[in-house]
Every structure is written in structure tokens, then in C-alpha cells.
Scaffold this active site. Structure first.
Site, short mmCIF file in Angstrom:
data_model
loop_
_atom_site.label_atom_id
_atom_site.label_comp_id
_atom_site.label_asym_id
_atom_site.label_seq_id
_atom_site.Cartn_x
_atom_site.Cartn_y
_atom_site.Cartn_z
N ARG A 31 5.94 1.16 -5.01
CA ARG A 31 4.94 1.58 -3.86
C ARG A 31 3.58 1.64 -4.48
NH1 ARG A 31 6.40 3.49 1.31
NH2 ARG A 31 8.64 2.81 1.75
N ARG A 35 -0.98 2.10 0.65
CA ARG A 35 -1.89 3.09 1.35
C ARG A 35 -2.84 3.92 0.40
NH1 ARG A 35 1.44 5.70 6.04
NH2 ARG A 35 3.06 5.26 4.22
N ARG A 44 -5.36 -4.97 5.42
CA ARG A 44 -4.26 -4.61 6.31
C ARG A 44 -4.74 -4.45 7.76
NH1 ARG A 44 0.59 -2.33 6.85
NH2 ARG A 44 -0.12 -2.32 8.77
N ASP A 80 9.12 -5.40 3.03
CA ASP A 80 9.78 -4.01 3.07
C ASP A 80 11.15 -4.42 3.35
OD1 ASP A 80 9.08 -1.20 4.16
OD2 ASP A 80 10.69 -1.98 5.48
N TYR A 155 19.27 3.16 8.63
CA TYR A 155 18.26 2.83 9.74
C TYR A 155 19.01 2.28 10.90
CZ TYR A 155 14.41 4.17 6.30
OH TYR A 155 13.60 4.72 5.74
#
Ligand code: CP3
Length: 346
Positions: A31, A35, A44, A80, A155
Site C-alpha cells: 500500500r 491515501r 484521485r 485492487d 468478501y
């Protein structure tokens, strides 16, 4: 324009993956794009995560950002784990602050059939983005990745993020045939997603089984190991494979049976212990991502401790023990990269 000289034969990252002696200990961060970087937030703005993942120029830009800022030894493709699932037509959204959310969860025999195979034509933007990146990266290798069948299945079956994975485990036990149907189809999709990235120019891959630590070793071996092995098999002859899970101290040996050359170790297991248990594996890890919030002296001491603990391993790729936390200070991560490089230059 293809350029033979750009093949990164001297890459410390690739040397370490192969168990050779690199010119310095390579470092990258799970990662590393995202962010924590102001330039990421700017790039983004106004775009959903899945839109961003299917826009080649944006994917290339975001993938490059941490390489430029930190001088890390590898880039990880910006995408992702749910991208291939969305690409075959499953209604999945990435909800900010939550994670992937699936509109119609997968729980029945009929649901298994909703998971058709992935075709390269489903993800032309992946091939295009990697084409752009390979040119721009030069000597820095690109890591492709996929989510492992268990983490993806969780998920799909839960419908979103889950703490206990109760519906997933219940399905395994009550309807093993439905479970194996879902997991084997996901393995084919993950395997193809990895193969497409390698074909386009990725020089290593990482399979993220972030939630595998929720399983006992017996259940991991029975319900997950064959599917993760199948997902990794398709790229076995072409590139080094890294396999990573969180809270998987009890699964380290079992996870190596997938055949991955490099074992990603989370921050809960000291690398010297991992090295004793996995003498034939190159290790990747494992600075606690929370330590990035400590003061500089503590952060550098912890970085040194990770390097020291890795000395008995067959090889070492420095990383965090899980992904960069969103509020991390990029300056602190740069400090870690420089320390690893300075301390290990040969
Ligand atoms: O730099 C990199 O490491 C490459 C990019 C990457 C992303 N997701 C980008 C992303 C990678 C390797 C992933 C993998 C991923 N995605 C995993 C496995 C790794 C892990 O952390 O255990 C998992 C479980 C997911 C699922 C997922 N996607 C979650 C839990 C989230 C966070 C949701 C949130 O907002 O808290 C995402 C979204 C996501 N994937 C973001 C990024 C940069 C944040 C979206 C944004 O910035 O708006």
C-alpha cells in the site's frame, strides 16, 4: 519502444527474490501508493476507486508516485483485489472507509456459475497501464498482484468486510461442494489476473491472502491451500511469487506449500523465528506499520531491529508487516527507505 537495456538484471529486489545476494537489501511497502500521499489524493479527486483502476494513465501515475518519492526498489501495480471480479460483471463497489461491498452475495450452487472465467479482453486497461509503466519504470521492477481465493471469497460470501468470516466458514462446513466451487473459480480468475499482468511486463507477483489467518491450519489445508496453489501455478515458471497473509503465524509452513518463493511475514512474527521455520524461503517484511508513527529514533531503531532479525534468512526484502496506514507521514517512510539502503549497501 522496447529497450533491452531496461531489463532490470541488477535489480536488488529481483536478486533477493531469487535468493541471490543483492547489492543492498531491497525495500518496498505494501500500500505504498494511496491515501498517505498528498499527490495521490490530488490525482484521485473526483474519481471512484474502480474508475481510477480502469484508467491506464491514472494507474501509471499513481503507481509511480511512491517510486519517485521514496526511491523504493519495486513498484506495486495500482489496482485492487476486486478489480477482476468487477471485470467479469459482479456488482461490487469499493466504499470509502469500508472496503469492497458486494450487492448480491454468493451463497448457493447457482451463485457459483456467476463466476465466469476472466479473459484478457475484460481488462484491456491493465495491459495498457502496465505497458506505460514498464517504459517509465526503467530498472525498477513492477510487482503484479491478486487477492487470494479465500480473501476474495470472504468478501463475496459475506457481502463486505467481516471480522469473523462466519458466513464463509459456515458455507465451507455445511456445503463444501459450493465452497470448493466458488474457491476454484476464484483461483482460475486470480491466476489469469496474475498471468495477464506478467504477460504485460510485471516481473514478480504477490498473492494477498489477508484474511487467511482467521482459519485453523486444518481448515486452511483442506479448504484454501489447493486453491491458492492453483492461483499461483499459472505464473510459476515465469516470475518470483510472494505470498502474504496477516495473523498467519500458525500457517507459515502450510502457506509455503503453495510453492511461492517468497514468504511475506506480518509484524507479529519476528523474522529470526520465521527464518528458523522457513530456512528455504526468502522472507519479506515486517516493520509494524504503526511504528511509522513513533519518533524518528524509535522508528530507526525498529528498522535496524528488523534488518538484524532477518540476518539468518535465506534472503530478505524489507517491507512493513501489513499495508501503510492512511495517516502515515511520507517523510517517515522515506527515512526508513534511506536507512535500509545505507545500512545494507554492499
Ligand atoms: O500500493 C499498493 O499496495 C497497491 C494498491 C492496492 C490497493 N488495494 C489499493 C487500494 C493493493 C495491493 C490492494 C489490495 C487489497 N485491497 C487488499 C489486500 C491487502 C491488504 O491490505 O490486506 C484488500 C483486503 C483490499 C480490499 C480493500 N480495497 C480495502 C480493505 C480497501 C480500503 C477501504 C477504505 O477506504 O478503508 C480498499 C480500497 C483501496 N484499495 C484503496 C486503495 C488505495 C483506498 C481507496 C481510496 O483511496 O479511495
Amino acid at each position: 519502444m522496447s529497450n533491452e537495456a531496461a531489463v532490470p538484471t541488477a535489480s536488488p529486489f529481483l536478486a533477493a527474490c531469487r535468493g541471490a545476494t543483492p547489492s543492498r537489501t531491497p525495500v518496498w511497502f505494501m500500500r505504498q501508493a494511496g491515501r498517505s500521499l498528498p499527490e495521490y489524493k490530488e490525482a484521485r479527486a473526483g474519481t471512484t476507486m474502480l474508475e481510477a483502476c480502469s484508467t491506464p494513465e491514472l494507474v501509471a501515475e499513481i503507481t509511480m508516485q511512491p517510486v519517485r518519492r521514496y526511491g523504493v526498489d519495486a513498484a506495486i501495480f495500482f489496482s485492487d483485489i476486486v478489480v477482476p471480479i468487477a471485470a467479469i460483471g459482479v456488482d461490487v463497489q469499493i466504499v470509502p472507509g469500508t472496503g469492497p461491498v458486494v450487492a448480491e452475495p454468493f451463497r448457493t450452487e447457482a451463485d457459483v456459475k456467476r463466476l465466469r472465467n476472466l479473459d484478457p479482453c475484460d481488462v484491456p486497461y491493465i495491459t495498457e497501464a502496465i505497458g506505460l509503466l514498464v517504459k517509465e519504470l526503467g530498472d525498477t521492477p513492477l510487482i503484479g498482484f491478486a487477492g487470494a481465493p479465500f480473501t476474495l471469497a470472504s468478501y463475496l460470501i459475506e457481502g463486505g468486510p467481516s471480522r469473523d468470516h462466519a458466513k464463509t466458514k459456515a458455507l465451507m462446513k455445511s456445503h463444501p461442494e459450493i465452497w470448493h466451487g466458488i474457491a476454484s473459480r476464484l483461483a482460475a480468475i486470480c491466476g489469469e489476473f496474475l498471468r495477464i499482468q506478467v504477460e504485460a511486463g510485471a516481473q514478480a507477483v504477490q498473492l494477498f491472502d489477508s484474511w487467511a489467518g482467521a482459519l485453523s491450519e486444518a481448515d486452511y489445508r483442506r479448504f484454501v491451500l489447493p486453491h491458492s496453489t492453483a492461483a499461483l501455478a499459472g505464473v510459476a515458471q515465469s516470475v518470483p511469487r510472494i505470498h502474504f497473509g496477516v495473523g498467519t503465524g500458525h500457517l507459515l509452513e502450510a502457506m509455503t506449500e503453495t510453492g511461492a518463493e517468497v514468504s511475506g511475514i506480518d509484524f507479529r512474527i519476528p523474522l529470526d523465528q520465521a527464518a528458523k521455520r522457513l530456512p528455504d524461503k526468502v522472507l519479506q517484511g515486517n516493520l509494524d506499520p504503526a511504528v511509522v508513527f513513533a519518533d524518528d529514533a524509535a522508528l530507526l531503531a525498529e528498522t535496524d531491529a528488523v534488518l538484524e532479525a532477518a540476518k539468518g534468512a535465506k534472503g530478505h526484502i524489507f517491507n512493513l508487516g501489513h499495508g501503510v496506514l492512511p495517516d502515515s507521514d511520507p517523510g517517515k517512510l522515506k527515512l526508513v527507505v534511506d536507512r535500509v539502503h545505507e545500512a545494507t549497501a554492499r
